[in-house]
Design a protein around this motif. Structure first.
Motif, PDB file in Angstrom:
ATOM      1  N   GLU A 176      10.272  85.750  23.248  1.00  0.00           N
ATOM      2  CA  GLU A 176      10.608  86.581  24.410  1.00  0.00           C
ATOM      3  C   GLU A 176      11.924  86.118  25.044  1.00  0.00           C
ATOM      4  O   GLU A 176      12.698  86.930  25.551  1.00  0.00           O
TER       5      GLU A 176
ATOM      6  N   GLU B 294       2.214  84.033  13.901  1.00  0.00           N
ATOM      7  CA  GLU B 294       1.136  84.835  14.463  1.00  0.00           C
ATOM      8  C   GLU B 294       0.578  85.738  13.365  1.00  0.00           C
ATOM      9  O   GLU B 294       1.198  85.918  12.318  1.00  0.00           O
TER      10      GLU B 294
ATOM     11  N   ALA C  62      -3.940  84.699  18.942  1.00  0.00           N
ATOM     12  CA  ALA C  62      -3.039  83.686  19.500  1.00  0.00           C
ATOM     13  C   ALA C  62      -2.920  83.787  21.019  1.00  0.00           C
ATOM     14  O   ALA C  62      -2.945  82.785  21.730  1.00  0.00           O
ATOM     15  N   GLY C  63      -2.794  85.019  21.520  1.00  0.00           N
ATOM     16  CA  GLY C  63      -2.595  85.214  22.951  1.00  0.00           C
ATOM     17  C   GLY C  63      -3.821  84.932  23.794  1.00  0.00           C
ATOM     18  O   GLY C  63      -3.738  84.902  25.023  1.00  0.00           O
TER      19      GLY C  63
ATOM     20  N   ARG D 197      -5.748  82.119  23.433  1.00  0.00           N
ATOM     21  CA  ARG D 197      -5.811  80.664  23.636  1.00  0.00           C
ATOM     22  C   ARG D 197      -7.217  80.100  23.473  1.00  0.00           C
ATOM     23  O   ARG D 197      -7.839  79.657  24.441  1.00  0.00           O
TER      24      ARG D 197
ATOM     25  N   TYR E  58       1.353  85.097  20.907  1.00  0.00           N
ATOM     26  CA  TYR E  58       1.309  84.135  21.990  1.00  0.00           C
ATOM     27  C   TYR E  58       1.926  84.750  23.240  1.00  0.00           C
ATOM     28  O   TYR E  58       2.790  85.618  23.153  1.00  0.00           O
ATOM     29  N   GLY E  59       1.475  84.283  24.392  1.00  0.00           N
ATOM     30  CA  GLY E  59       2.092  84.718  25.635  1.00  0.00           C
ATOM     31  C   GLY E  59       3.484  84.120  25.783  1.00  0.00           C
ATOM     32  O   GLY E  59       3.806  83.111  25.151  1.00  0.00           O
ATOM     33  N   ASP E  60       4.288  84.749  26.606  1.00  0.00           N
ATOM     34  CA  ASP E  60       5.628  84.228  26.894  1.00  0.00           C
ATOM     35  C   ASP E  60       5.504  82.872  27.587  1.00  0.00           C
ATOM     36  O   ASP E  60       4.961  82.796  28.694  1.00  0.00           O
ATOM     37  N   PRO E  61       6.001  81.805  26.964  1.00  0.00           N
ATOM     38  CA  PRO E  61       5.816  80.477  27.579  1.00  0.00           C
ATOM     39  C   PRO E  61       6.556  80.319  28.898  1.00  0.00           C
ATOM     40  O   PRO E  61       6.234  79.419  29.672  1.00  0.00           O
TER      41      PRO E  61
ATOM     42  N   MET F 236      -0.757  79.887  28.511  1.00  0.00           N
ATOM     43  CA  MET F 236      -1.171  81.071  29.268  1.00  0.00           C
ATOM     44  C   MET F 236      -1.651  82.190  28.350  1.00  0.00           C
ATOM     45  O   MET F 236      -1.033  82.488  27.338  1.00  0.00           O
ATOM     46  N   ASN F 237      -2.725  82.809  28.775  1.00  0.00           N
ATOM     47  CA  ASN F 237      -3.269  83.967  28.085  1.00  0.00           C
ATOM     48  C   ASN F 237      -2.337  85.168  28.288  1.00  0.00           C
ATOM     49  O   ASN F 237      -1.923  85.463  29.406  1.00  0.00           O
ATOM     50  N   ARG F 238      -2.024  85.833  27.198  1.00  0.00           N
ATOM     51  CA  ARG F 238      -1.064  86.932  27.266  1.00  0.00           C
ATOM     52  C   ARG F 238      -1.575  88.104  28.112  1.00  0.00           C
ATOM     53  O   ARG F 238      -0.821  88.705  28.891  1.00  0.00           O
TER      54      ARG F 238
END
Lengths: 363, 363
Positions: free
Chosen positions: A23, A41, A228-229, A231, B64-67, B254-256
């Motif tokens: 992102e 992912e 993945a999102g 967690r 994955y969520g944006d870190p 963090m959860n997306r």
């Protein structure tokens, strides 16, 4: 007025991050990637049953999740044929690695890993003041024998070993690993990171007694299960070690919907089998793309393929950058000689076609 | 073969947990509670827009969520009129308290809190080897003057102060807090936990310069915003302090879907206003129930009400247990004399009616 008084350790830590997220790159380039093939992912996505469970759980999202992760842990215990007390659920393997490092590592302690292996583990070790000893890969494989030998030599408390490996995708047989567990020195613990093992050939997961005091194994719902999102990761090991996580973990840290989604994903092994087949097919496709440009690709037991560019890290990096400019996000290994490769996540045909087209344009 | 070598600190920690979850009690009693009024959750639930955002995000849950939590942090910065660099998003206030404690506390360091205040903070402090100095409440209010005085006396690195308070629901004006910030000794940081502040009277949130080096403020989407199970909290403070979280936090923790839901919740201030009104009405209802049984209730600036049983902790405990037997989950303060009270979360009429009926039966 003075600043807060940080611990002497934290005061010395850099504000670096283990990874820059895609992102961040998208914001820099002002538009989204067309193909997101860099973060390993699972683009094929999770089971529709997991999606439904996640959606349904939103009705209860005003409630905290169960801090014991009871239902998921019981299902995992049944699935793996171990006791509930042998399983700890956490906020991804990243979260569990953080807790485990905190439990064992204090300033000056030594850990052993492979040069260029998972950087988030190194981040945690540095964060608790540990010293990292890095062993070179041997022919693009992590080298457990050398890791154990170095651990003996340096009185290490932890060894990190991923099987299958990231970023190369290579693997060892579970038997060869199990045969070496008794060589691990007393007072040393092997972290066996099996994040990708569901995607690996039969026999890759090591077989050993769950109460073995020298090993803890890490699994995740982020890769083969496609979440993945959400967690969700888990650790399996001896009861005493697993119970020790309760001393320090964020007990109410799990997302309630993620708990439900992971449980549903676990219960849909048919979908998982389908994913494994799709990933295998995508691996072949990526290898074919590499071949068509005169490059070789490494055999992979994961949902990504390392393509050997046949040149050096600078060249591989130029490809990563040029592909990003073309809207295709990939990554590459950090350390020579592995950094001669680029690493492509598996995905559906249309995403691989974008990669293929972009690569042809770039080369 | 020996066990892993834990750090000297972790070896001495007990395997206790800060709270037992209601699910654990439900499993013990063999059925679910009919009214879940003990965990200060927001039974009115999150904005439908937050629910929709959470549901929609599941399509991208393979990522994955944006870190960097970029979008949420930017929205929060705009909302609060501070810089993006002044905001850190984390896995609930619990997660952020853990990171902050890790950044400042090492074995032997002192923190100051109120006797009977948030136990999860004490759990984190113990987990990093800190010593807790506990100050009594003053007339059921946390006593900032006494907290600061003790911090001076004991050279404390951290003060924990919740406004409004949990478990009593009492509060101080923001002005009275702001006026005391400069009394905080050098090298000491005030954690101003404002988890419930959206539900408090106008003027409860303290006004001060965001770069003030002596205070960090914690907010959450778990209470007024109704997203406890999504695990999203945030800290606001001086840039240097906020940036230091990056040294140690779980960057991909963090959860997306939670990131998206929190953003949508923030953007629906109309729903929040509705919640505030519903909570105020429920507070009055709970006070009426108490009164009808000859008990008083404490004025509350939160989504729960402490009912003064007029007797002692043993009696209050007997009520908590008896209500649980009747299918109504509530909690109570841990420490005398606050433990003369029982604590009831606000909720819709039908849930409060269950509480009312059960209480009548029990008394």
């Amino acid at each position: 007025m003075t600043d807060p008084r940080y611990t002497s350790l934290v005061a010395t830590l850099p504000s670096t991050v283990p990874f820059v997220g895609p992102e961040t790159q998208e914001r820099a380039r002002g538009k989204a990637f067309e193909a997101r093939l860099g973060a390993n992912e699972n683009i094929f996505g999770p089971s529709p049953k997991a999606i439904a469970a996640f959606r349904d759980a939103v009705d209860g999202i005003w409630m905290y999740g169960d801090p014991e992760n009871h239902d998921l842990r019981h299902a995992l215990a049944d699935f793996h044929g171990v006791g509930v007390a042998n399983i700890m659920v956490g906020e991804g393997i990243d979260g569990l690695l953080g807790y485990l490092t905190r439990m064992l590592i204090e300033p000056g302690d030594t850990v052993v890993t492979s040069a260029g292996a998972y950087p988030t583990f190194n981040f945690h070790v540095a964060g608790y003041g540990g010293r990292v000893e890095a062993i070179p890969y041997r022919e693009d494989h992590e080298d457990l024998t050398a890791l154990i030998a170095r651990a003996k030599d340096r009185d290490a408390k932890l060894i990190y070993f991923a099987n299958p490996d990231n970023p190369m995708g290579t693997w060892h047989s579970g038997d060869s690993i199990a045969a070496q567990l008794d060589d691990i020195p007393d007072g040393c613990l092997l972290i066996l990171d099996e994040a990708y093992v569901e995607l690996a050939p039969e026999g890759t997961a090591a077989n050993y007694q769950i109460e073995h005091p020298k090993v803890i194994r890490m699994r995740t719902f982020s890769k083969a299960y496609g979440l993945a999102g959400a967690r969700v990761g888990y650790a399996m090991g001896a009861k005493g070690l697993i119970q020790s996580f309760d001393k320090i973990r964020n007990h109410f840290g799990m997302n309630r919907a993620s708990q439900a989604a992971a449980l549903a994903a676990l219960q849909d092994q048919e979908w998982l089998a389908g994913t494994v087949a799709k990933v295998a097919s995508a691996r072949r496709h990526i290898a074919d793309i590499a071949k068509s440009h005169g490059m070789t690709s490494l055999p992979s037991a994961t949902n990504f393929v390392a393509i050997d560019t046949g040149r050096d890290g600078a060249y591989a990096k130029s490809l990563v950058t040029a592909l990003a400019d073309q809207g295709v996000f990939i990554r590459m290994p950090f350390v020579a000689p592995q950094n001669r490769c680029i690493r492509i996540s598996c995905g559906p045909e249309d995403k691989l076609a974008l990669f293929e087209k972009a690569l042809a344009r770039v080369l």
